[in-house]
Design a protein around this motif. Structure first.
Motif, PDB file in Angstrom:
ATOM      1  N   ARG A 131     -44.587   4.307  57.496  1.00 37.51           N
ATOM      2  CA  ARG A 131     -45.362   3.502  56.560  1.00 37.51           C
ATOM      3  C   ARG A 131     -45.721   4.347  55.346  1.00 37.51           C
ATOM      4  O   ARG A 131     -45.949   5.544  55.461  1.00 37.51           O
ATOM      5  N   VAL A 132     -45.779   3.712  54.185  1.00 36.96           N
ATOM      6  CA  VAL A 132     -46.232   4.363  52.956  1.00 36.96           C
ATOM      7  C   VAL A 132     -47.689   3.987  52.722  1.00 36.96           C
ATOM      8  O   VAL A 132     -48.066   2.818  52.859  1.00 36.96           O
ATOM      9  N   GLU A 133     -48.479   4.982  52.387  1.00 37.97           N
ATOM     10  CA  GLU A 133     -49.853   4.766  51.935  1.00 37.97           C
ATOM     11  C   GLU A 133     -49.909   5.161  50.468  1.00 37.97           C
ATOM     12  O   GLU A 133     -49.327   6.172  50.067  1.00 37.97           O
ATOM     13  N   VAL A 134     -50.594   4.372  49.675  1.00 39.15           N
ATOM     14  CA  VAL A 134     -50.739   4.653  48.247  1.00 39.15           C
ATOM     15  C   VAL A 134     -51.963   5.547  48.060  1.00 39.15           C
ATOM     16  O   VAL A 134     -53.016   5.295  48.646  1.00 39.15           O
ATOM     17  N   THR A 135     -51.809   6.600  47.253  1.00 38.42           N
ATOM     18  CA  THR A 135     -52.911   7.521  46.978  1.00 38.42           C
ATOM     19  C   THR A 135     -53.267   7.460  45.496  1.00 38.42           C
ATOM     20  O   THR A 135     -52.438   7.088  44.665  1.00 38.42           O
ATOM     21  N   ALA A 136     -54.507   7.817  45.194  1.00 34.07           N
ATOM     22  CA  ALA A 136     -54.976   7.839  43.802  1.00 34.07           C
ATOM     23  C   ALA A 136     -56.031   8.926  43.660  1.00 34.07           C
ATOM     24  O   ALA A 136     -56.796   9.179  44.592  1.00 34.07           O
TER      25      ALA A 136
END
Length: 95
Positions: free
Chosen positions: A26-31
Motif C-alpha cells: 500500500r502507498v501512504e501519502v506524506t506531507a
C-alpha cells in the motif's frame, strides 16, 4: 508480461516498462508539517511498478509504484503534479 520500450524513445519522466505488483502493498501519502492536505486523496493499494526514465538516477532509470487513489491509478510523479510537489509517497505493507 512487461511492456518494454527501446532506449531513446522515451522523454525524461516517461515510462519504459511496467510489471504488476503482488498483493499486500500500500502507498501512504506524506506531507511536511503545516501542509494543507484537505483536498488530497489518501494512498491506496499498489497495483504495479513502472520503470521511469530519469537522467538524475543511477543507470538513467528509477522504479516507481503505481497505486490507486481517488478512483484512478497514479505514479508518484502524476500524483505530485496534480496535488503538490511537496507530497511524498511511501510504500509499506497493507494492514
Amino acid at each position: 508480461m512487461p511492456i518494454v520500450v527501446e532506449a531513446g524513445q522515451v522523454e525524461p519522466g516517461g515510462v519504459l516498462g511496467m510489471v504488476p505488483a503482488f498483493d499486500g502493498l500500500r502507498v501512504e501519502v506524506t506531507a511536511p508539517p503545516g501542509t494543507d492536505t484537505a483536498g488530497v486523496p489518501g494512498g491506496g493499494p499498489v497495483v504495479g511498478w513502472v520503470l521511469v526514465a530519469d537522467e538524475g538516477a543511477v543507470g538513467g532509470t528509477r522504479v516507481d509504484p503505481v497505486f490507486l487513489a481517488a478512483g484512478r491509478a497514479w505514479t508518484p510523479d502524476q500524483f505530485q503534479a496534480a496535488h503538490g510537489q511537496e507530497l511524498g509517497v511511501v510504500v509499506g505493507r497493507a494492514a
